[in-house]
Scaffold this active site. Structure first.
Site, short mmCIF file in Angstrom:
data_model
loop_
_atom_site.label_atom_id
_atom_site.label_comp_id
_atom_site.label_asym_id
_atom_site.label_seq_id
_atom_site.Cartn_x
_atom_site.Cartn_y
_atom_site.Cartn_z
N ASP A 110 0.98 -1.33 -0.13
CA ASP A 110 -0.10 0.27 -0.50
C ASP A 110 1.20 1.18 0.22
OD1 ASP A 110 -2.28 -1.40 -0.32
OD2 ASP A 110 -2.54 -1.45 2.04
N ASP A 125 -7.21 -1.57 -5.01
CA ASP A 125 -7.53 -0.41 -3.57
C ASP A 125 -8.87 0.07 -4.46
OD1 ASP A 125 -7.06 -2.48 -1.87
OD2 ASP A 125 -5.46 -0.87 -1.06
#
Length: 150
Positions: A110, A125
């Site tokens: 991330d 995402d």
């Protein structure tokens, strides 16, 4: 269009994560379009907002299941139309993008932080969220053929 969108999402997701892993250290931060977006490298073994840490393999199974269900319903003609093609392409591309990370690395890379938010995400995402919103909108605004009462 479904397969093209899925493959584009997977490619952009994996290339962006490769760039982050090769050019940043975990916990490192880089400005990008500040104050709206910045990059912060984080490795997530769970789900959104770092929930369910350590259950990454379960999410691989879930991603495969969601992908199989979507492909099944597409072949049955249930999921049709341009919006549904785009929506399911984004959803599946995102799900597979994160599943690849979980299988290869045991965690998801991330790195995208929006504004002052505390959550860190990635391209997969974002694609999953776009897909879910587009599916909801497609269902809400679906145009049913008018019935003729002749």
């Amino acid at each position: 269009m479904f397969y093209i969108i899925s493959l584009i999402v997977i490619a952009i997701d994996q290339l962006s994560k490769l760039w982050v892993r090769s050019s940043m250290v975990v916990g490192g931060s880089r400005p990008f379009l500040d104050p709206y977006v910045h990059f912060e490298y984080y490795q997530n073994t769970g789900a959104a907002f770092s929930s369910f840490q350590g259950y990454g393999k379960l999410f691989v199974v879930f991603a495969v299941f969601v992908t199989a269900v979507i492909i099944y319903y597409r072949t049955r003609g249930v999921l049709k139309g341009t919006w549904m093609e785009l929506a399911t392409g984004f959803l599946v591309g995102g799900a597979i993008g994160n599943a690849i990370d979980r299988v290869l690395f045991g965690k998801v890379t991330d790195f995208i932080v929006l504004g002052r938010m505390t959550g860190i995400m990635n391209i997969a995402d974002i694609a999953i969220n776009i897909g879910i919103v587009a599916i909801i909108l497609s269902v809400i605004f679906r145009r049913e053929p008018k019935q003729s009462y002749s």
